[in-house]
Design an enzyme around this catalytic site. Sequence first.
Site, mmCIF file in Angstrom:
data_model
loop_
_atom_site.group_PDB
_atom_site.id
_atom_site.type_symbol
_atom_site.label_atom_id
_atom_site.label_comp_id
_atom_site.label_asym_id
_atom_site.label_seq_id
_atom_site.Cartn_x
_atom_site.Cartn_y
_atom_site.Cartn_z
ATOM 1 N N TYR A 155 0.893 -1.148 -0.057
ATOM 2 C CA TYR A 155 -0.089 0.030 -0.074
ATOM 3 C C TYR A 155 1.016 1.214 -0.130
ATOM 4 C CZ TYR A 155 -3.848 3.142 1.720
ATOM 5 O OH TYR A 155 -4.846 3.925 2.104
ATOM 6 N N LYS A 173 -1.565 -1.451 -4.045
ATOM 7 C CA LYS A 173 -2.509 -0.403 -3.753
ATOM 8 C C LYS A 173 -1.800 0.952 -4.111
ATOM 9 C CE LYS A 173 -6.334 1.891 -1.173
ATOM 10 N NZ LYS A 173 -6.852 1.970 0.278
#
Length: 314
Positions: free
Chosen positions: A140, A168
């Site tokens: 992330y 992400k």
Amino acid sequence: MDKRSRVDWRGYIPAMLTPFADDGALDPARLGSHLEWLAAEGMHGLVIGGTTGEWTSLSPAERRDLFRLVGDQMKGRLPLIAGCTSYTPGESIDLARHAKACGFDGILLTPPPYIRPSDSEIVDFYRMVSDANVLPICVYNWPPGTGIDMTPDLLGRLAALDGVVAIKQSTGRLDQFVKTFFALRDTVRVFGFSMDEHGLTLLHAHDGDGTMGAGGILGRDQPDFYNHLWRGDLDAARACGAKDRLILDQWYTPDLVGRFGSGPAALKAGFRLLGQPLGGVRLPLRDVDADGLAAIAETLRQAGKLSRPLERVA
């Protein structure tokens, strides 16, 4: 089998809110009802205990309780991804092991916040979690929370780790997102597509993976952006995406910082206006004030989710 094929994550996967009771405690009843609502609205998976889930306000025991409650109710029904961001790899590995025992399918992991590690230190951190071989990892990139905007080159180094299956990419820079996508799409799944004309063009032309969005506040309209896209109905997808853009443009700055306070506070205010109380946020975060609540209500009205006059919902 290539790494990205180890998981079936795709489409709209909300980073769900963590419901609290009126006294601020974790609320299993509200959590259970909210999970059923998200599932009924057709979400393609769930991120639990991430940024939107206020992991920073949860004790270690509460994080484990949250994973247990969600797993007991939802394992096998939707892909479940556990937010396991921590300051040390050992803490993240322990959380990942607990998530696996609860039936989760993967973990979401930023670099350690606050300490601002170097690129090599970030790689070492993810390598230790990867080598533990607990659950598939979604890296992330979250600059507002970590102070680090990981470059496509660094993300490429992380994507080479065996345990990493997805990224992400929540950079505020479109050019960096596009570079990441084209460099890594054959190796890992890439999430972070904007649900606007830029994102729609990339997704339609190059078969991107999806969006891990904040909260699922618009219900079915957000997963339906992808459902319509996959069916080839771009106009219907475009209409759903326009509603999502209202949320991003009116509730967040371009670098994804909340305009009325924190993201969780705005989303919890929105759900309350829609008749789904999830409690307030925990200190040091603050619930939105009356002006913020009115602005949030107006956005939901524009998105077709709220029809009552504003003077009656404030």
